[in-house]
Design a protein around this motif. Structure first.
Motif, PDB file in Angstrom:
ATOM      1  N   HIS A 202      49.379  38.834  31.147  1.00 52.26           N
ATOM      2  CA  HIS A 202      49.200  37.384  30.987  1.00 52.26           C
ATOM      3  C   HIS A 202      48.122  37.039  29.959  1.00 52.26           C
ATOM      4  N   GLY A 203      47.476  38.050  29.376  1.00 49.00           N
ATOM      5  CA  GLY A 203      46.433  37.769  28.394  1.00 49.00           C
ATOM      6  C   GLY A 203      45.259  37.007  28.985  1.00 49.00           C
ATOM      7  N   VAL A 204      44.861  37.396  30.200  1.00 50.43           N
ATOM      8  CA  VAL A 204      43.778  36.700  30.912  1.00 50.43           C
ATOM      9  C   VAL A 204      42.535  37.595  30.925  1.00 50.43           C
ATOM     10  N   TRP A 205      41.359  37.000  30.758  1.00 53.28           N
ATOM     11  CA  TRP A 205      40.121  37.771  30.916  1.00 53.28           C
ATOM     12  C   TRP A 205      39.856  38.025  32.396  1.00 53.28           C
ATOM     13  N   VAL A 206      39.243  39.167  32.677  1.00 55.12           N
ATOM     14  CA  VAL A 206      38.829  39.453  34.053  1.00 55.12           C
ATOM     15  C   VAL A 206      37.328  39.728  34.052  1.00 55.12           C
ATOM     16  N   VAL A 207      36.591  39.084  34.951  1.00 56.07           N
ATOM     17  CA  VAL A 207      35.194  39.458  35.160  1.00 56.07           C
ATOM     18  C   VAL A 207      35.143  40.339  36.399  1.00 56.07           C
ATOM     19  N   GLU A 208      34.662  41.562  36.200  1.00 55.12           N
ATOM     20  CA  GLU A 208      34.412  42.468  37.328  1.00 55.12           C
ATOM     21  C   GLU A 208      32.912  42.420  37.605  1.00 55.12           C
ATOM     22  N   ASP A 209      32.525  41.695  38.632  1.00 53.92           N
ATOM     23  CA  ASP A 209      31.110  41.536  38.983  1.00 53.92           C
ATOM     24  C   ASP A 209      30.773  42.659  39.969  1.00 53.92           C
ATOM     25  N   ASP A 210      29.862  43.546  39.566  1.00 50.20           N
ATOM     26  CA  ASP A 210      29.690  44.789  40.337  1.00 50.20           C
ATOM     27  C   ASP A 210      28.227  45.105  40.671  1.00 50.20           C
TER      28      ASP A 210
END
Ligand code: PMP
Length: 398
Positions: A202-210
Motif C-alpha cells: 500500500h506504500g504506507v510508512w510504518v513506525v516501529e516504536d521499540d
C-alpha cells in the motif's frame, strides 16, 4: 489594567485537540512515598548505573575534549554513539550503520519529528487500539485523523488492518510491536511478515516504536519488524535509552530509510538543533565502558520477578470475570473489568488507599473501553507489589 483583566491566552487551533496526558498528571499525585504506584511506566531507579554514568560524565568533561563536548554539534548526533547503537541493533537482527541513525531527545521527540516530516493536517494515521497515548498526542498535535484497528494477544489484527488500508489510504501505521504500551502484547512473527507486506503493497510508512524490545523475560527473541524483508524502505524504527539506561538522559534514536532521513534531520534542526552533546558523549562513554549486556540481563532478572509477582496476585485482586494480558516482557499488564463501567471512578478510592493505576480510556483513539486499566510492575519489589495488589483488591472487589 489589573491582572484579572488580562484576557486568557488564545491557543493555536492545533493544541485544542490535544489533552494533557493523564499519566503525566498522575505522576504528581503518586509521588507521595507511601503510595504504591502501578501508574507511571517508570524504570526502577535503584537499577540505574549511577556510578557508571557519573564516571562517564566525568570522563567526557575532563581534559581538552571537554571543550568539544560542550560545543554545538551536528544534528545527526554523536558519531561514536551512533556507531555503538548501530552495532547493538545489528546484533539484535536489524543490520544498521551509524549513517542510518539520527539521535533524538528521547524517542518521544522521534515521534514528533516523524509527525512533522510526514503528516499534513487531515492525514490518516492507523494505530493499534489501545496504544501509547503520547504517540496519539503527537499525531493529534499535527491535526492527523487517527484510525484505530483492534488487536488481540498476537498484536494488531492483519485482516482488519488490510481492510482499513484499503478503505482509508493512510500515510502512516504506528505500532509498538514488542511488549506494547499499554497492553504488554507482542506482534507475532507471522503477523510481522504480513504487516510489512501490507505496508509495502500500500506504500504506507510504518513506525516501529521499540523502547521495550530488550526487556524480554520469557520466550524467544523476535527480530524487529524493520528487519522484515518487505519492510526495508518503509519502516522507521525508534529506539530509546530510557528503559535500558535512564530516562532522565532523554536519549533516543531513529533508524530511517535513506530516502526519509534528510527530511527528519531538517525537522530535528527546527526542533532543537541537536540533542545535548554532553549527554550523548557520556552515553557513548558509558556504553563503551560498561557490559551493557550484563546490565540488561540484570534488568530482565529483576523485572521478570516483578512481572511474576503481579501476575500471581491478579486472580486475587480483580473481580470475577476480569481478564488480563500475560506479557513476555516490557513493563505493563493490561486488564479489563467488565463489571466496572469506568475505572476512572475508582482511581480516587485507590489513591485514598495509597495505591495507583492508570484508567484505560486515555489509550484509545476511538470509542474508549472504560472498563480497562493499565498496571506497571517495574518500580516496586515483589513484596511491595503483593501489598499494592492487596490494597487494589479492596478497591476493585469492594
Ligand atoms: N514510546 C513508547 C511506546 C513509550 O512507552 C515511551 C515512554 N513511556 C516512549 C515512546 C517515550 O520514551 P522516551 O523516554 O524515549 O522519550
Amino acid at each position: 489594567m489589573t491582572v484579572s483583566a488580562i484576557p486568557p491566552a488564545r491557543l493555536a487551533q492545533r493544541l485544542r485537540n490535544v489533552a494533557s496526558s493523564p499519566v503525566r498528571d498522575l505522576l504528581a499525585l503518586t509521588s507521595r512515598p507511601e503510595v504504591i504506584s502501578f501508574a507511571g511506566g517508570l524504570p526502577a531507579p535503584e537499577l540505574f548505573d549511577v556510578e557508571g554514568l557519573r564516571a562517564a560524565f566525568d570522563q567526557v568533561l575532563t581534559g581538552p575534549a571537554a571543550r568539544r563536548t560542550l560545543q554545538y554539534a551536528p544534528t545527526e548526533g554523536n558519531a561514536e554513539l551512533r556507531a555503538l547503537v548501530a552495532e547493538r541493533m545489528t546484533r539484535r537482527g536489524l543490520p544498521t550503520t551509524g549513517a542510518d541513525l539520527l539521535v533524538t531527545t528521547g524517542s518521544q521527540q522521534a515521534l514528533t519529528l516523524v509527525a512533522t516530516a510526514l503528516l499534513d493536517p487531515g492525514a490518516v494515521v492507523v494505530v493499534e487500539e489501545p496504544t501509547y497515548l503520547a504517540a496519539l498526542q503527537s499525531f493529534q498535535l499535527i491535526g492527523a485523523r487517527i484510525v484505530p484497528v483492534a488487536g488481540d494477544e498476537d498484536g494488531i489484527d492483519p485482516v482488519a488492518l488490510a481492510e482499513v488500508l484499503e478503505r482509508e489510504r493512510p500515510t502512516l501505521i504506528y505500532l509498538v510491536p514488542t511488549f506494547a504500551n499499554p497492553t504488554g502484547r507482542t506482534l507475532s512473527a507471522s503477523r510481522r511478515t504480513v504487516v510489512a507486506e501490507l505496508a509495502a503493497a500500500h506504500g504506507v510508512w510504518v513506525v516501529e516504536d521499540d523502547p521495550y524490545g530488550e526487556l524480554r523475560y520469557r520466550g524467544e527473541t523476535l527480530a524487529p519488524l524493520a528487519a522484515e524483508p518487505a519492510a526495508g524502505s518503509r519502516v522507521i524504527h525508534l529506539g530509546s535509552f530510557s528503559k535500558t539506561g535512564a530516562p532522565g538522559l532523554r536519549l533516543g534514536w531513529l533508524r530511517a530509510p535513506a530516502s526519509l532521513l534528510p527530511a527528519l534531520v531538517i525537522a530535528k534542526q527546527v526542533a532543537d538543533l541537536h540533542t545535548s552533546t554532553v549527554d550523548q558523549a557520556a552515553a557513548a562513554s558509558w556504553i563503551g565502558a560498561t557490559d551493557l549486556d550484563a546490565h540488561v540481563r540484570r534488568l530482565r532478572e529483576v523485572y521478570g520477578l516483578r512481572r511474576d509477582a503481579m501476575l500471581s496476585a491478579l486472580p486475587g485482586t480483580l473481580p470475577a470475570g476480569s481478564t488480563w494480558s500475560n506479557p513476555d516482557g516490557g513493563m505493563f499488564v493490561w486488564t479489563r473489568l467488565p463489571a466496572v463501567a469506568d475505572t476512572a471512578s475508582l482511581l480516587p478510592l485507590a489513591l485514598e488507599r495509597d495505591v495507583a493505576f492508570v484508567p484505560g480510556a486515555a489509550f484509545f483513539a476511538g470509542d474508549p473501553d472504560r472498563s480497562t486499566l493499565r498496571l506497571s510492575f517495574t518500580t516496586h519489589t515483589p513484596e511491595e507489589i503483593s501489598e499494592g495488589m492487596r490494597r487494589l483488591g479492596t478497591v476493585l472487589r469492594g
